[in-house]
Design a protein around this motif. Sequence first.
Motif: not given
Length: 259
Positions: A111-117, A128-139, A151-155, A198-201
């Motif tokens: 729900s957080d990812r959907f609300a962010s979008m 066109a957007l790339v939306i990054v949330t850098a918290g406990t996980a980075t989405t 689509g997206g990534m989670i790390l 840092l560089n991986a993110q």
Amino acid sequence: MLLVDAGNTFIKWARPNPDQIFNPESVSWKNFGAVRHHELAALKSAWKKLHEERPIQHILISNVAGQYLGNILFEFLTTLKPAPLKIEWFYSRPSLGGVKNTYLDYRKLGSDRFASMIGAHSLFPDKALVIVTAGTATTIDTLSPDGTFLGGMILPGLKLMAESLAQNTAQLPDINQMNNESAVFANNTGDAILSGCLNAQAGAIERAVMTQSRQFPGVLCLLSGGAARYIAPNLPIPFRIIDNLVLIGLHTFSVQNIS
């Protein structure tokens, strides 16, 4: 109205003004707060004070921290006097706020990812957007100009990644001591772990933007979350930092009165 973003580390809330309007140049809240999960006493005190100043009639909550925390929040909110007229839980849906949810099972998109979008699309429609949330996980999530989720990534988040790498070493890096002058190639274990994380993110974000740019030239990268200020100086691409996109998305949902 009280908007609540219950994440895995922080619980954030905001009380928008009746005439609250957001645009890319103005995304501030008059009444805003954030506490960690172990600071629930402070949270309850803040909400009680807000309710006493002006009764909260409607609460909208995005909760990705589990049922246990959700129950605690619900039980406290129902003890407020006079009782709020409505407590509503925000969930992902097939389509909402101009965003089309194309997840394989739309209900499993956080729900957080959907609300962010939704929040990001409301601020930058037709972009066109790339939306990054850098918290406990980075989405890292992607939107087409018409609001279709691509689509997206989670790390692992920056802190989680660093702690995982450092757990079997003698040097646990301190994320809070990181600065913009950190060298890419470090000469000690702690700094080397921080640089690698840092560089991986930054690399994952850059790849997402470059891939999105092949289909949509001029894609805009938005950064949000507590670790954004550490990652941002390492990004070689244009970006904008927009805090609390989840709350902005919840506000968009409430204003549009989408059911």
